[in-house]
Design an enzyme around this catalytic site. Structure first.
Site, mmCIF file in Angstrom:
data_model
loop_
_atom_site.group_PDB
_atom_site.id
_atom_site.type_symbol
_atom_site.label_atom_id
_atom_site.label_comp_id
_atom_site.label_asym_id
_atom_site.label_seq_id
_atom_site.Cartn_x
_atom_site.Cartn_y
_atom_site.Cartn_z
ATOM 1 N N SER A 141 0.864 -1.186 0.000
ATOM 2 C CA SER A 141 0.000 0.000 0.000
ATOM 3 C C SER A 141 0.895 1.229 0.000
ATOM 4 O O SER A 141 2.088 1.144 0.346
ATOM 5 C CB SER A 141 -0.886 -0.003 1.259
ATOM 6 O OG SER A 141 -1.509 1.251 1.463
ATOM 7 N N TYR A 154 -1.991 -0.630 10.611
ATOM 8 C CA TYR A 154 -1.953 -0.928 9.172
ATOM 9 C C TYR A 154 -0.657 -0.416 8.566
ATOM 10 O O TYR A 154 0.044 -1.146 7.848
ATOM 11 C CB TYR A 154 -3.162 -0.286 8.502
ATOM 12 C CG TYR A 154 -3.283 -0.565 7.024
ATOM 13 C CD1 TYR A 154 -3.531 -1.853 6.562
ATOM 14 C CD2 TYR A 154 -3.183 0.461 6.090
ATOM 15 C CE1 TYR A 154 -3.666 -2.118 5.208
ATOM 16 C CE2 TYR A 154 -3.324 0.212 4.738
ATOM 17 C CZ TYR A 154 -3.557 -1.077 4.294
ATOM 18 O OH TYR A 154 -3.686 -1.330 2.946
#
Length: 265
Positions: A141, A154
């Protein structure tokens, strides 16, 4: 160059979103696929949507507690033979501030987003080294390179992915094992709906940024082109690329001030 035709490709998180798109496009390129996620019925739907469903196998698995990755890898190889490409796509996000996030939620994030990709890669890597060929695709990501509020776990897991796989590339890249890290920004998936919310429960809502994000098929096509070109890393982003550039080239205090001004869910 990595050609996908006739390759055996194992994709985790393949029941929706980027994983589903990767499966469909790989099947169009002539690959044979093993699709994994927790949801067997959705995997079957994706299998039937692929060209030549007979060249697609489903292997349901819960990656949140992977006790025997070697046995799972051996089971995957029973469908079409040795795995050529592993796509570590399965993951879970977060929509809670640090002070509201329990350690159980952090551990869950790391189990799925970091430890599962590590374990599956380690299970397959010895055979790749012996054969002198193999490819690991990691769907990371932009949060693997930047940080944001309400993403502490995350972002931490995605940053750790880069540390692990960049190091693994140094060790194994000259022995025939390729590593491609893909760093998407906002893509129209259920990542926000399924993210960990308060109390560790699913957040249950879609972010406005996700709703306005890139089509998963567009993202998947960029990932496969990067794999075919044996690229080490690719950032797949629109306006969110600005945050990546600010973090990379400007003083950290500037990025911190910039990030604090952003409206995040």
């Amino acid at each position: 160059m990595t050609q996908l035709t006739h390759k055996v490709i194992w994709i985790t998180g393949a029941s929706s979103g980027i994983g589903e798109a990767l499966a469909k496009l790989a099947a169009q390129r002539g690959a044979r696929l093993i699709l994994s996620s927790r949801r067997g019925a959705e995997l079957e739907r994706v299998r039937q949507a692929c060209p030549r469903p007979q060249d697609v196998a489903i292997l349901p698995v819960d990656l949140s507690g992977l006790d025997d990755p070697e046995a799972l890898a051996a089971q995957a190889a029973t469908f079409f033979g040795p795995i050529d490409v592993l796509v570590n796509n399965a993951g879970i996000s977060q929509r809670t501030a640090m002070l509201d996030t329990g350690m159980a939620a952090y551990r869950q994030l790391f189990e799925i987003d970091l430890f599962a990709p590590m374990a599956l890669t380690k299970a397959l890597a010895p055979a790749w080294v012996e054969r002198g060929a193999g490819h690991v695709v990691v769907v990371s990501s932009v949060f693997g390179t930047i940080a944001m509020a309400r993403r502490t776990g995350y972002a931490a897991a995605k940053h750790a992915l880069h540390g692990f796989f960049d190091s693994a590339r140094i060790e194994l890249g000259h022995r025939g094992v390729n590593f491609t890290l893909a760093c998407p920004g906002f893509v129209r998936t259920n990542v926000s709906v399924n993210a960990l919310g308060p109390g560790g429960q699913p957040y249950g809502k879609s972010d406005h940024d996700i709703d306005g994000g890139m089509d998963p098929l567009v993202c998947a096509e960029k990932i496969w082109r990067a794999v075919e070109a044996d690229r080490y890393e690719i950032t797949i982003a629109g306006v969110e690329r600005v945050a990546v550039l600010i973090k990379r080239f400007l003083p950290l205090r500037w990025y911190t001030a910039f990030a604090r001004r952003l409206r995040v869910n």
